[in-house]
Design a protein around this motif. Structure first.
Motif, PDB file in Angstrom:
ATOM      1  N   GLY A  16      62.864  10.631  -1.251  1.00 10.36           N
ATOM      2  CA  GLY A  16      62.470  11.182   0.036  1.00 10.36           C
ATOM      3  C   GLY A  16      61.687  10.182   0.864  1.00 10.36           C
ATOM      4  N   LEU A  17      61.398  10.605   2.086  1.00  8.12           N
ATOM      5  CA  LEU A  17      60.626   9.790   3.018  1.00  8.12           C
ATOM      6  C   LEU A  17      59.774  10.725   3.856  1.00  8.12           C
ATOM      7  N   SER A  18      58.465  10.443   3.937  1.00  8.83           N
ATOM      8  CA  SER A  18      57.542  11.298   4.670  1.00  8.83           C
ATOM      9  C   SER A  18      56.623  10.438   5.526  1.00  8.83           C
ATOM     10  N   PRO A  19      56.328  10.863   6.770  1.00  7.60           N
ATOM     11  CA  PRO A  19      55.346  10.140   7.576  1.00  7.60           C
ATOM     12  C   PRO A  19      53.962  10.122   6.929  1.00  7.60           C
ATOM     13  N   ASP A  20      53.646  11.119   6.121  1.00  8.51           N
ATOM     14  CA  ASP A  20      52.340  11.171   5.466  1.00  8.51           C
ATOM     15  C   ASP A  20      52.200  10.126   4.373  1.00  8.51           C
ATOM     16  N   SER A  21      53.192  10.061   3.491  1.00  2.00           N
ATOM     17  CA  SER A  21      53.041   9.257   2.283  1.00  2.00           C
ATOM     18  C   SER A  21      54.043   8.125   2.142  1.00  2.00           C
ATOM     19  N   GLY A  22      55.020   8.027   3.050  1.00  2.00           N
ATOM     20  CA  GLY A  22      56.012   6.971   2.969  1.00  2.00           C
ATOM     21  C   GLY A  22      57.151   7.329   2.034  1.00  2.00           C
ATOM     22  N   PRO A  23      57.884   6.341   1.497  1.00  2.00           N
ATOM     23  CA  PRO A  23      58.997   6.614   0.577  1.00  2.00           C
ATOM     24  C   PRO A  23      58.495   7.258  -0.704  1.00  2.00           C
ATOM     25  N   ARG A  24      59.303   8.154  -1.255  1.00  2.00           N
ATOM     26  CA  ARG A  24      58.873   8.923  -2.424  1.00  2.00           C
ATOM     27  C   ARG A  24      59.987   9.004  -3.457  1.00  2.00           C
ATOM     28  N   VAL A  25      59.604   8.886  -4.713  1.00  2.00           N
ATOM     29  CA  VAL A  25      60.490   9.117  -5.847  1.00  2.00           C
ATOM     30  C   VAL A  25      59.869  10.236  -6.673  1.00  2.00           C
ATOM     31  N   SER A  52      50.186   9.699  -5.203  1.00  2.00           N
ATOM     32  CA  SER A  52      51.016   9.802  -6.399  1.00  2.00           C
ATOM     33  C   SER A  52      50.384  10.816  -7.340  1.00  2.00           C
ATOM     34  N   SER A  53      51.228  11.534  -8.081  1.00  2.00           N
ATOM     35  CA  SER A  53      50.701  12.576  -8.952  1.00  2.00           C
ATOM     36  C   SER A  53      51.582  12.745 -10.181  1.00  2.00           C
ATOM     37  N   PHE A  54      50.928  13.213 -11.256  1.00  2.00           N
ATOM     38  CA  PHE A  54      51.607  13.581 -12.485  1.00  2.00           C
ATOM     39  C   PHE A  54      50.986  14.876 -12.985  1.00  2.00           C
ATOM     40  N   ALA A  55      51.810  15.823 -13.402  1.00  2.00           N
ATOM     41  CA  ALA A  55      51.301  17.087 -13.917  1.00  2.00           C
ATOM     42  C   ALA A  55      52.222  17.587 -15.019  1.00  2.00           C
ATOM     43  N   MET A  56      51.619  18.131 -16.068  1.00  2.00           N
ATOM     44  CA  MET A  56      52.362  18.784 -17.142  1.00  2.00           C
ATOM     45  C   MET A  56      51.837  20.209 -17.280  1.00  2.00           C
ATOM     46  N   ASP A  57      52.753  21.151 -17.396  1.00  2.00           N
ATOM     47  CA  ASP A  57      52.409  22.578 -17.380  1.00  2.00           C
ATOM     48  C   ASP A  57      52.993  23.226 -18.632  1.00  2.00           C
ATOM     49  N   TYR A  58      52.112  23.688 -19.524  1.00  2.00           N
ATOM     50  CA  TYR A  58      52.571  24.367 -20.736  1.00  2.00           C
ATOM     51  C   TYR A  58      52.092  25.816 -20.676  1.00  2.00           C
ATOM     52  N   ARG A  59      53.031  26.780 -20.712  1.00  2.00           N
ATOM     53  CA  ARG A  59      52.704  28.190 -20.532  1.00  2.00           C
ATOM     54  C   ARG A  59      53.008  28.989 -21.801  1.00  2.00           C
TER      55      ARG A  59
END
Length: 242
Positions: A16-25, A52-59
């Motif tokens: 993706g591409l956003s004016p806020d954060s630039g190119p995104r993967v 940039s962010s990383f999240a792991m969700d265990y339910r």
């Protein structure tokens, strides 16, 4: 009715591409069910030049297993904007349950370490436990393509010096969104965000808990986090109120 299990694993890759954060993967992995008790796992990674962010969700299902769960959630976020730089790492334990009239209540406790800098100020470190409590409700005729609906969420969180962390602050945030279809093919959409953070000094409040405005999901036409109270040199330092 003939039913078959859904595939256990789901993968997604995004560009993706956003004016806020630039190119995104972005990368996402979901394990829809683990074991006979219906545990779930999801992992999300988003990489951009500014956020940039990383999240792991265990339910783990509890009470009514369709709606209620315990969640273990490690997170990491790195930000590099004109107003603030640094990173936040968290490990959260959250109980999320359905309550009366369509409301959902989350009670959580997270261990948080933050190393951040606001504008050109000194690096600020937060290290401690942060309890949180939130209520939310979503009503919609369609959860994806909503013609009429509303969403509201209230979140309280804070910490206490000498008991849970080396600083003291308390914040409250209320957000809502409303959608109403008018005529044929026209929708009215309204959104509001209100917030307050209480502390003896703003310097005690971590950058992630201060309020900034500007950006695609805030006030459009301004850069990300470009609006807010300023110091004597005219640099945005974030505020107590939103």
């Amino acid at each position: 009715v003939t039913a078959q299990p859904n595939q256990a694993n789901q993968y997604r890759v995004g560009l993706g591409l956003s004016p806020d954060s630039g190119p995104r993967v972005s990368l996402e992995y979901k394990r829809r069910y683990l074991g006979r008790q219906g545990h779930k796992l999801s992992v999300d990674l988003s990489v951009t030049p500014r956020l940039s962010s990383f999240a792991m969700d265990y339910r783990i299902p509890i009470r009514d297993p369709r709606r209620d769960y315990l969640m273990i959630r490690p997170e990491f976020e790195q930000f590099d904007t004109e107003s603030r730089t640094g990173y936040v790492s968290k490990l959260s334990l959250i109980q999320s349950v359905s309550v009366a009239n369509g409301w959902r209540r989350d009670i959580g406790l997270d261990y948080r370490y933050e190393d951040s800098r606001v504008s050109d100020g000194e690096s600020q470190i937060f290290n401690g436990l942060v309890p949180s409590l939130s209520w939310s409700r979503t009503l919609a005729d369609d959860p994806i393509n909503t013609n009429n609906g509303q969403r509201i969420k209230l979140t309280l969180q804070g910490t206490q010096q000498a008991i849970l962390s080396d600083q003291s602050w308390l914040s409250a945030r209320l957000g809502g969104k409303w959608i109403k279809t008018v005529g044929k093919g026209f929708r009215l959409i309204g959104r509001t965000d209100l917030g307050i953070v209480l502390a003896e000094s703003l310097e005690e409040v971590p950058a992630s808990q201060r309020f900034f405005a500007g950006g695609d999901n805030s006030i459009r036409g301004w850069d990300l986090n470009a609006l807010g109270p300023k110091d004597a040199e005219g640099r945005v330092i974030g505020g107590r109120y939103l």
